[in-house]
Design an enzyme around this catalytic site. Structure first.
Site, PDB file in Angstrom:
ATOM      1  CB  CYS A  28      -0.851   6.924 -20.428  1.00 34.19           C
ATOM      2  SG  CYS A  28      -1.304   6.539 -21.820  1.00 34.19           S
ATOM      3  CE  LYS A  55       8.014   4.016 -25.617  1.00 32.75           C
ATOM      4  NZ  LYS A  55       7.670   4.181 -27.322  1.00 32.75           N
ATOM      5  CB  VAL A  68       0.152   1.553 -21.583  1.00 34.92           C
ATOM      6  CG1 VAL A  68       2.049   1.348 -22.019  1.00 34.92           C
ATOM      7  CG2 VAL A  68       0.435   3.451 -21.506  1.00 34.92           C
ATOM      8  CD  GLU A  80      -2.951   0.949 -31.231  1.00 38.19           C
ATOM      9  OE1 GLU A  80      -3.496   1.484 -31.046  1.00 38.19           O
ATOM     10  OE2 GLU A  80      -1.637   0.648 -31.805  1.00 38.19           O
ATOM     11  CB  SER A  81      -7.039   2.631 -25.743  1.00 34.84           C
ATOM     12  OG  SER A  81      -6.777   3.282 -26.344  1.00 34.84           O
TER      13      SER A  81
END
Length: 207
Positions: A28, A55, A68, A80-81
Protein backbone atom coordinates in the site's frame (compact mmCIF):
# COMPACT_ATOMS: atom_id res chain seq x y z
CA UNK A 1 9.24 -6.82 9.25
CA UNK A 2 7.03 -9.88 9.41
CA UNK A 3 5.77 -11.04 6.01
CA UNK A 4 2.66 -12.64 7.54
CA UNK A 5 -0.61 -10.83 6.79
CA UNK A 6 -3.13 -11.19 9.59
CA UNK A 7 -6.69 -12.01 8.57
CA UNK A 8 -10.11 -12.18 10.15
CA UNK A 9 -10.11 -14.74 12.95
CA UNK A 10 -6.41 -14.43 13.74
CA UNK A 11 -5.62 -13.70 17.40
CA UNK A 12 -4.39 -10.25 18.36
CA UNK A 13 -0.56 -10.15 18.47
CA UNK A 14 0.39 -9.03 22.02
CA UNK A 15 1.75 -5.48 22.14
CA UNK A 16 4.50 -4.77 24.68
CA UNK A 17 4.13 -1.72 26.90
CA UNK A 18 5.73 1.35 25.33
CA UNK A 19 6.27 -0.38 21.98
CA UNK A 20 5.31 1.54 18.85
CA UNK A 21 3.42 -0.61 16.36
CA UNK A 22 2.61 0.07 12.73
CA UNK A 23 -0.34 -1.71 11.16
CA UNK A 24 0.42 -1.92 7.47
CA UNK A 25 -0.22 -3.63 4.15
CA UNK A 26 3.06 -4.33 2.39
CA UNK A 27 2.06 -3.03 -1.03
CA UNK A 28 0.00 0.00 0.00
CA UNK A 29 1.50 3.39 -1.00
CA UNK A 30 -0.39 5.12 1.80
CA UNK A 31 1.16 2.74 4.30
CA UNK A 32 4.51 3.40 2.66
CA UNK A 33 4.24 7.05 3.67
CA UNK A 34 4.46 6.06 7.32
CA UNK A 35 7.18 3.49 6.64
CA UNK A 36 9.31 6.15 4.95
CA UNK A 37 8.96 8.51 7.90
CA UNK A 38 9.80 5.75 10.37
CA UNK A 39 12.87 4.73 8.37
CA UNK A 40 14.10 8.26 7.68
CA UNK A 41 13.87 9.21 11.35
CA UNK A 42 15.19 5.88 12.59
CA UNK A 43 12.21 5.26 14.86
CA UNK A 44 12.20 1.87 16.54
CA UNK A 45 8.92 0.07 15.94
CA UNK A 46 7.34 -3.21 14.99
CA UNK A 47 5.15 -3.87 11.95
CA UNK A 48 2.01 -5.94 11.80
CA UNK A 49 0.71 -6.55 8.28
CA UNK A 50 -3.02 -6.96 7.79
CA UNK A 51 -5.03 -8.36 4.89
CA UNK A 52 -7.25 -5.46 3.84
CA UNK A 53 -9.71 -7.81 2.15
CA UNK A 54 -10.13 -9.99 5.25
CA UNK A 55 -9.48 -7.55 8.08
CA UNK A 56 -9.00 -8.90 11.61
CA UNK A 57 -11.67 -7.85 14.09
CA UNK A 58 -9.07 -6.35 16.43
CA UNK A 59 -7.77 -4.14 13.63
CA UNK A 60 -11.25 -2.73 12.97
CA UNK A 61 -11.61 -2.08 16.70
CA UNK A 62 -8.58 0.20 16.47
CA UNK A 63 -9.44 1.79 13.14
CA UNK A 64 -13.12 1.53 12.14
CA UNK A 65 -12.18 2.67 8.62
CA UNK A 66 -10.00 -0.42 8.28
CA UNK A 67 -7.26 1.47 6.49
CA UNK A 68 -3.49 1.62 6.74
CA UNK A 69 -1.30 3.06 8.04
CA UNK A 70 -2.47 2.88 11.63
CA UNK A 71 -0.11 3.18 14.57
CA UNK A 72 -0.62 2.11 18.18
CA UNK A 73 1.39 2.72 21.33
CA UNK A 74 -0.07 1.90 24.72
CA UNK A 75 -3.51 3.60 24.78
CA UNK A 76 -2.85 5.82 21.73
CA UNK A 77 -4.09 4.96 18.23
CA UNK A 78 -3.56 7.23 15.21
CA UNK A 79 -4.56 6.66 11.58
CA UNK A 80 -4.70 8.40 8.15
CA UNK A 81 -1.36 8.55 6.36
CA UNK A 82 -0.79 12.32 6.54
CA UNK A 83 -1.91 12.49 10.16
CA UNK A 84 0.26 9.53 11.15
CA UNK A 85 3.30 10.98 9.40
CA UNK A 86 2.87 14.40 11.02
CA UNK A 87 2.29 12.81 14.44
CA UNK A 88 5.47 10.75 14.17
CA UNK A 89 7.47 13.82 13.16
CA UNK A 90 6.19 15.77 16.15
CA UNK A 91 6.51 13.04 18.78
CA UNK A 92 9.94 11.90 17.56
CA UNK A 93 11.35 15.37 17.04
CA UNK A 94 14.93 14.36 16.20
CA UNK A 95 15.74 14.84 12.48
CA UNK A 96 12.59 16.91 11.80
CA UNK A 97 11.03 16.50 8.38
CA UNK A 98 8.54 19.36 8.62
CA UNK A 99 9.83 22.91 7.98
CA UNK A 100 10.04 25.17 11.01
CA UNK A 101 8.99 28.14 8.89
CA UNK A 102 5.16 28.38 8.93
CA UNK A 103 4.95 29.64 5.35
CA UNK A 104 7.11 26.81 3.97
CA UNK A 105 5.02 24.33 5.94
CA UNK A 106 1.85 25.85 4.48
CA UNK A 107 3.28 25.71 0.95
CA UNK A 108 4.19 22.05 1.42
CA UNK A 109 0.70 21.33 2.73
CA UNK A 110 -0.91 22.98 -0.28
CA UNK A 111 1.29 21.00 -2.64
CA UNK A 112 0.49 17.70 -0.91
CA UNK A 113 -3.21 18.59 -1.13
CA UNK A 114 -2.85 19.30 -4.86
CA UNK A 115 -1.00 16.01 -5.31
CA UNK A 116 -3.69 14.07 -3.47
CA UNK A 117 -6.50 15.62 -5.52
CA UNK A 118 -4.96 15.82 -8.98
CA UNK A 119 -2.14 13.32 -9.33
CA UNK A 120 -3.12 10.28 -7.27
CA UNK A 121 -6.75 9.82 -8.45
CA UNK A 122 -5.89 10.33 -12.12
CA UNK A 123 -2.93 7.95 -11.83
CA UNK A 124 -5.27 5.22 -10.60
CA UNK A 125 -7.91 6.11 -13.19
CA UNK A 126 -5.42 5.72 -16.04
CA UNK A 127 -4.37 2.33 -14.69
CA UNK A 128 -7.94 1.22 -14.03
CA UNK A 129 -9.09 2.15 -17.56
CA UNK A 130 -5.92 0.70 -19.12
CA UNK A 131 -5.08 4.05 -20.65
CA UNK A 132 -8.38 4.37 -22.52
CA UNK A 133 -9.67 7.41 -20.62
CA UNK A 134 -8.25 10.40 -22.51
CA UNK A 135 -9.57 12.87 -19.95
CA UNK A 136 -7.74 11.08 -17.13
CA UNK A 137 -4.54 10.94 -19.19
CA UNK A 138 -4.74 14.66 -19.91
CA UNK A 139 -5.37 15.39 -16.24
CA UNK A 140 -2.41 13.25 -15.19
CA UNK A 141 -0.15 14.95 -17.73
CA UNK A 142 -1.32 18.31 -16.41
CA UNK A 143 -0.48 17.21 -12.86
CA UNK A 144 2.97 16.06 -13.99
CA UNK A 145 3.56 19.47 -15.60
CA UNK A 146 2.67 21.24 -12.35
CA UNK A 147 4.92 18.91 -10.33
CA UNK A 148 7.74 19.42 -12.82
CA UNK A 149 7.48 23.19 -12.44
CA UNK A 150 7.34 22.91 -8.66
CA UNK A 151 10.53 20.86 -8.56
CA UNK A 152 12.26 23.35 -10.85
CA UNK A 153 11.35 26.15 -8.44
CA UNK A 154 12.31 24.27 -5.26
CA UNK A 155 15.63 22.62 -6.10
CA UNK A 156 17.06 19.11 -5.88
CA UNK A 157 14.24 17.96 -3.61
CA UNK A 158 10.76 19.30 -3.00
CA UNK A 159 12.14 20.03 0.45
CA UNK A 160 14.92 22.11 -1.13
CA UNK A 161 18.46 20.95 -0.45
CA UNK A 162 17.40 17.91 1.56
CA UNK A 163 14.56 15.41 1.79
CA UNK A 164 11.58 16.72 3.74
CA UNK A 165 8.12 15.49 4.66
CA UNK A 166 6.70 16.68 1.34
CA UNK A 167 9.12 14.40 -0.55
CA UNK A 168 8.15 11.35 1.47
CA UNK A 169 4.43 12.05 1.06
CA UNK A 170 4.58 12.09 -2.75
CA UNK A 171 7.24 9.46 -3.38
CA UNK A 172 5.23 6.19 -3.11
CA UNK A 173 3.27 6.95 -6.30
CA UNK A 174 6.23 8.34 -8.23
CA UNK A 175 8.07 5.13 -7.42
CA UNK A 176 5.21 3.22 -9.04
CA UNK A 177 5.02 5.18 -12.30
CA UNK A 178 6.57 2.22 -14.11
CA UNK A 179 3.14 0.59 -13.92
CA UNK A 180 2.05 3.03 -16.61
CA UNK A 181 4.44 1.43 -19.10
CA UNK A 182 1.88 -1.15 -20.24
CA UNK A 183 -1.11 1.21 -20.52
CA UNK A 184 0.21 4.73 -21.17
CA UNK A 185 3.99 4.62 -21.71
CA UNK A 186 4.11 8.11 -23.20
CA UNK A 187 3.00 9.54 -19.87
CA UNK A 188 6.05 8.30 -17.96
CA UNK A 189 8.20 11.38 -17.23
CA UNK A 190 11.37 11.64 -19.29
CA UNK A 191 14.03 14.22 -20.11
CA UNK A 192 12.00 15.15 -23.17
CA UNK A 193 8.62 15.56 -21.46
CA UNK A 194 9.08 16.46 -17.80
CA UNK A 195 12.85 16.80 -17.29
CA UNK A 196 12.77 18.11 -13.72
CA UNK A 197 10.39 15.39 -12.57
CA UNK A 198 12.42 12.71 -14.34
CA UNK A 199 15.61 13.94 -12.67
CA UNK A 200 13.86 14.10 -9.31
CA UNK A 201 12.70 10.50 -9.58
CA UNK A 202 16.24 9.40 -10.42
CA UNK A 203 17.57 11.31 -7.42
CA UNK A 204 14.98 9.90 -5.03
CA UNK A 205 15.75 6.35 -6.15
CA UNK A 206 19.22 6.84 -4.71
CA UNK A 207 18.07 8.19 -1.32
Amino acid sequence: MSQKSHVKGDPFPPLAKGKLRLYNMRFCPFGQRARLVLAHKGIEHETINVDLKKKPEWFLERNPKGLVPTIEQDDKVVYESLVVSDYLDQVYSKNPLTPADPYRKARDGMFIDFYGNKMIPNYYKVLRTEGKDDEAKEALASAFKAIDEEIKARGKYLGGKSVAMVDLMVWPWLERLGLLSSVAPDLIPSKATFPNLAAYIATMLEV
